[in-house]
Design a protein around this motif. Structure first.
Motif, short mmCIF file in Angstrom:
data_model
loop_
_atom_site.label_atom_id
_atom_site.label_comp_id
_atom_site.label_asym_id
_atom_site.label_seq_id
_atom_site.Cartn_x
_atom_site.Cartn_y
_atom_site.Cartn_z
N VAL A 192 41.45 -25.27 -36.94
CA VAL A 192 40.39 -24.30 -36.63
C VAL A 192 40.81 -23.40 -35.47
O VAL A 192 40.61 -22.18 -35.52
N ALA A 193 41.41 -23.99 -34.43
CA ALA A 193 41.86 -23.18 -33.29
C ALA A 193 42.90 -22.17 -33.73
O ALA A 193 42.87 -21.00 -33.31
N ARG A 194 43.82 -22.58 -34.59
CA ARG A 194 44.86 -21.67 -35.08
C ARG A 194 44.25 -20.55 -35.93
O ARG A 194 44.65 -19.39 -35.83
N PHE A 195 43.26 -20.90 -36.74
CA PHE A 195 42.59 -19.89 -37.58
C PHE A 195 41.90 -18.84 -36.71
O PHE A 195 42.00 -17.63 -36.97
N LEU A 196 41.18 -19.30 -35.69
CA LEU A 196 40.49 -18.36 -34.79
C LEU A 196 41.49 -17.45 -34.09
O LEU A 196 41.25 -16.24 -33.94
N MET A 197 42.61 -18.03 -33.68
CA MET A 197 43.62 -17.25 -32.97
C MET A 197 44.19 -16.15 -33.87
O MET A 197 44.44 -15.03 -33.44
N LEU A 198 44.34 -16.46 -35.16
CA LEU A 198 44.98 -15.52 -36.09
C LEU A 198 44.01 -14.50 -36.68
O LEU A 198 44.43 -13.43 -37.11
N HIS A 199 42.71 -14.82 -36.69
CA HIS A 199 41.77 -13.96 -37.41
C HIS A 199 40.68 -13.33 -36.54
O HIS A 199 39.75 -12.71 -37.05
N THR A 200 40.77 -13.49 -35.22
CA THR A 200 39.82 -12.83 -34.33
C THR A 200 40.60 -12.09 -33.25
O THR A 200 41.81 -12.25 -33.12
N THR A 201 39.89 -11.30 -32.46
CA THR A 201 40.51 -10.58 -31.36
C THR A 201 41.13 -11.56 -30.38
O THR A 201 40.51 -12.56 -30.03
N ARG A 202 42.36 -11.29 -29.94
CA ARG A 202 43.12 -12.26 -29.17
C ARG A 202 42.69 -12.40 -27.71
O ARG A 202 43.02 -13.39 -27.08
N ASP A 203 41.97 -11.44 -27.15
CA ASP A 203 41.63 -11.58 -25.74
C ASP A 203 40.60 -12.69 -25.56
O ASP A 203 39.73 -12.91 -26.40
N MET A 204 40.70 -13.40 -24.43
CA MET A 204 39.89 -14.59 -24.21
C MET A 204 38.40 -14.28 -24.14
O MET A 204 37.57 -15.08 -24.57
N ARG A 205 38.04 -13.13 -23.63
CA ARG A 205 36.62 -12.80 -23.53
C ARG A 205 35.99 -12.72 -24.92
O ARG A 205 34.90 -13.26 -25.16
N SER A 206 36.70 -12.09 -25.86
CA SER A 206 36.19 -11.99 -27.23
C SER A 206 36.18 -13.35 -27.91
O SER A 206 35.26 -13.68 -28.67
N LEU A 207 37.23 -14.15 -27.65
CA LEU A 207 37.28 -15.48 -28.26
C LEU A 207 36.14 -16.37 -27.77
O LEU A 207 35.55 -17.11 -28.55
N VAL A 208 35.82 -16.28 -26.49
CA VAL A 208 34.72 -17.07 -25.94
C VAL A 208 33.39 -16.63 -26.56
O VAL A 208 32.54 -17.46 -26.90
N THR A 209 33.20 -15.32 -26.74
CA THR A 209 31.99 -14.81 -27.39
C THR A 209 31.89 -15.35 -28.81
O THR A 209 30.80 -15.76 -29.26
N THR A 210 33.01 -15.37 -29.53
CA THR A 210 33.04 -15.91 -30.89
C THR A 210 32.68 -17.39 -30.91
O THR A 210 31.91 -17.85 -31.75
N LEU A 211 33.23 -18.14 -29.95
CA LEU A 211 32.91 -19.56 -29.86
C LEU A 211 31.42 -19.79 -29.61
O LEU A 211 30.81 -20.70 -30.19
N ASP A 212 30.81 -18.97 -28.77
CA ASP A 212 29.38 -19.10 -28.49
C ASP A 212 28.56 -18.85 -29.76
O ASP A 212 27.55 -19.53 -30.01
#
Length: 236
Positions: A192-212
């Motif tokens: 799941v972590a690898r999928f998120l890394m490959l299919h969402t915006t790479r910057d941490m702020r966007s990734l954290v928003t996606t996780l929320d």
């Protein structure tokens, strides 16, 4: 008489030095950890620290984390986000040379604002005179790359110590995703972590928003976090 600024503005709880994924930034991170140490003397080199780097690489995390560390050590501190500078006057900088730590984020935002540039220029000069405040600035580019309407400010920005923050590698980014997920009580697999890394915006702020967003959806629908569920929620 200058009105004193209250210094108890709430800081994001999830941005601390303890949960910053260092990656290839150990030199910068160790410098930040030692900046507020009782054993670290005030010098011209650490009076002003300039951190540059791309969006989402962790500059804001470090600045907020430093303020949390200052609070823990009972030092006066203030964090200011200049992307919002039009919502308050430049006079907000008056008197801030009297606190222990001042972190000013995203100074790129004032590159076309001479009034704010003058206020920042005067603040840096006052900090050098009082030798009390450790000033930490962040921007997308290095201090010598600005074309300020106030040329003298460009030279002032280069007075101290400068760092360029390096983005995380793929494996480090995956580690950061799992760390942020665990902080939210989310059980996240390597897949799941690898999928998120490959299919969402790479910057941490966007990734954290996606996780929320995903965290909220898993709770609402009582679903396990999986790749098919992520595809459904994010419309991938």
């Amino acid at each position: 008489m200058t009105q004193q600024l209250p210094l108890d503005i709430a800081l994001p709880d999830d941005c601390k030095l303890s949960n910053f994924v260092v990656g290839d930034n150990s030199l910068l991170f160790n410098y930040c950890e030692s900046l507020l140490s009782k054993n670290t003397n005030y010098t011209d080199a650490n009076a002003l620290t300039f951190i540059s780097g791309d969006r989402g690489t962790g500059k804001s995390h470090l600045l907020v984390g430093l303020c949390h560390l200052a609070a823990k050590r009972q030092l006066t501190h203030f964090y200011l986000e200049l992307s919002d500078h039009m919502t308050f006057p430049a006079e907000i900088l008056d008197g801030l040379e009297n606190i222990n730590l001042l972190c000013i984020d995203n100074i790129d935002a004032i590159e076309d604002d001479e009034n704010w540039q003058r206020a920042l220029f005067d603040l840096i000069n006052r900090c050098r005179e009082t030798r009390h405040t450790k000033l930490v600035l962040s921007a997308l580019k290095g201090p010598k790359m600005f074309e300020m309407a106030l040329p003298d400010l460009t030279s002032r920005l280069s007075w101290g110590t400068s760092f360029t923050i390096k983005p995380l590698t793929d494996s480090q980014c995956q580690q950061a995703i799992k760390l942020k997920a665990n902080e939210r009580g989310m059980n996240i697999s390597d897949q799941v972590a690898r999928f998120l890394m490959l299919h969402t915006t790479r910057d941490m702020r966007s990734l954290v928003t996606t996780l929320d967003i995903l965290d909220s959806k898993t709770l609402q629908e009582k679903r396990k976090l999986s790749v098919p569920f992520i595809k459904q929620v994010l419309g991938i």
